[in-house]
Scaffold this active site. Sequence first.
Site, PDB file in Angstrom:
ATOM      1  N   TYR A  34      -2.133 -12.377   2.606  1.00 12.42           N
ATOM      2  CA  TYR A  34      -0.587 -12.990   2.381  1.00 12.42           C
ATOM      3  C   TYR A  34       0.310 -11.985   2.301  1.00 12.42           C
ATOM      4  O   TYR A  34       0.275 -10.900   2.704  1.00 12.42           O
ATOM      5  CB  TYR A  34      -0.663 -13.542   0.897  1.00 12.42           C
ATOM      6  CG  TYR A  34      -0.617 -12.382  -0.257  1.00 12.42           C
ATOM      7  CD1 TYR A  34      -1.616 -11.489  -0.453  1.00 12.42           C
ATOM      8  CD2 TYR A  34       0.693 -12.192  -0.887  1.00 12.42           C
ATOM      9  CE1 TYR A  34      -1.463 -10.503  -1.556  1.00 12.42           C
ATOM     10  CE2 TYR A  34       0.877 -11.343  -1.945  1.00 12.42           C
ATOM     11  CZ  TYR A  34      -0.229 -10.394  -2.187  1.00 12.42           C
ATOM     12  OH  TYR A  34      -0.009  -9.386  -3.116  1.00 12.42           O
ATOM     13  N   LYS A 145      -3.389  -6.354   2.420  1.00  9.78           N
ATOM     14  CA  LYS A 145      -2.963  -7.148   1.468  1.00  9.78           C
ATOM     15  C   LYS A 145      -3.610  -8.517   1.521  1.00  9.78           C
ATOM     16  O   LYS A 145      -3.278  -9.576   1.909  1.00  9.78           O
ATOM     17  CB  LYS A 145      -1.379  -7.607   2.024  1.00  9.78           C
ATOM     18  CG  LYS A 145      -0.438  -7.845   0.983  1.00  9.78           C
ATOM     19  CD  LYS A 145       1.019  -7.849   1.190  1.00  9.78           C
ATOM     20  CE  LYS A 145       1.916  -8.611   0.035  1.00  9.78           C
ATOM     21  NZ  LYS A 145       1.756  -7.971  -1.467  1.00  9.78           N
ATOM     22  N   GLU A 177      -0.474   3.321  -7.821  1.00 14.47           N
ATOM     23  CA  GLU A 177       0.733   2.530  -7.865  1.00 14.47           C
ATOM     24  C   GLU A 177       0.595   1.595  -8.804  1.00 14.47           C
ATOM     25  O   GLU A 177      -0.122   1.612  -9.722  1.00 14.47           O
ATOM     26  CB  GLU A 177       0.533   1.745  -6.498  1.00 14.47           C
ATOM     27  CG  GLU A 177      -0.716   1.041  -6.316  1.00 14.47           C
ATOM     28  CD  GLU A 177      -0.742   0.143  -4.811  1.00 14.47           C
ATOM     29  OE1 GLU A 177       0.000  -0.330  -4.343  1.00 14.47           O
ATOM     30  OE2 GLU A 177      -1.972  -0.084  -4.434  1.00 14.47           O
ATOM     31  N   LEU A 201      -1.375  -0.079  -1.519  1.00 10.61           N
ATOM     32  CA  LEU A 201      -0.764  -0.850  -0.501  1.00 10.61           C
ATOM     33  C   LEU A 201       0.484  -0.451   0.018  1.00 10.61           C
ATOM     34  O   LEU A 201       1.450   0.147  -0.702  1.00 10.61           O
ATOM     35  CB  LEU A 201      -0.401  -2.337  -1.166  1.00 10.61           C
ATOM     36  CG  LEU A 201       0.166  -3.325  -0.005  1.00 10.61           C
ATOM     37  CD1 LEU A 201      -0.831  -3.801   0.748  1.00 10.61           C
ATOM     38  CD2 LEU A 201       1.126  -4.274  -0.892  1.00 10.61           C
TER      39      LEU A 201
END
Length: 288
Positions: A34, A145, A177, A201
């Site tokens: 996505y 992702k 993250e 990511l």
Amino acid sequence: MSPPPVYLNGDWCDTASAQVSVFDRGYLFGDGVYEVIPAFGGRLFGLEAHMERLSRSLREIGIAEPLARDEWQAIFDRLLEGYVGRDAAVYLQVTRGAPVPRDHAWPDPATAPGVMATVSPIGRRSEGARAITMPDQRWARCDIKTINLLPNTMARQKAVEQGVDEAILVRDGLVIEGSATNLFAVIGGRLVTAPTGPQMLAGVTRRLLIEMTRRKGLIEVDESFITVSALRGADEVFLTSSTKDIWPVLEIDGEPVGQGEGAGRPGPVTCRLDEHFQQLKTPQRRPA
Ligand code: PLP
């Protein structure tokens, strides 16, 4: 406000009638990818970088590009018709289709992919975030992702249950993250953030912010890992994402970020970078 329109496998429908097959591999296996692309004042921001990342995610999991670039653009244009001059987030996802029967192995590559896109308003972000640290329980390809976000949702839920905004994920003592954000810290006069790689990511906001900071010479950027103890001693910490921009972190694990009078408040570097970033989001008018 009326519910958003939904693009689904070549058709347009409203939220209530948008339905996918129970055999869709996104539904069965989380087998899809996505993107979330922000539009500020109705204009898409960072579009090239988002489409590049979508192509990479698709390539990495072996799904062919489902639509040409102009077909995507036509979808985005229609989704944003109701958002002229307003801030919105376009959500799109591509799954490996809905072959029957269910089977772990991938279907014939000719199987039609599942393609969905919709839009939602971006609300105002709060002035600052409170966060907790927790172990990163995700898989070894966090650079893709994927819609398979169970560990991310579990981490965020834990944060919510503790009354804070975000979970900062830690692996082997290193800060990776947030559950849906990248993390930056100001340490020793430098802006430090984890390097990209399979463990995290590569955020588009992260990339655009680093490029802008280097281009304008605002502060030295150091893409290297931050230990949890360095994070606790950082002068400033902030998170980035497409819908939150630059989001100052005011408190981590119940302790204020920063030292002295400014502790627990957005720091000067964060505010300066945010000012510049807001300019980047607003296209400059050409002189008449
Ligand atoms: N890291 C994770 C795990 C995310 O899910 C996201 C956004 O959803 C980000 C970072 C920020 O990425 P971007 O700036 O592209 O929105």
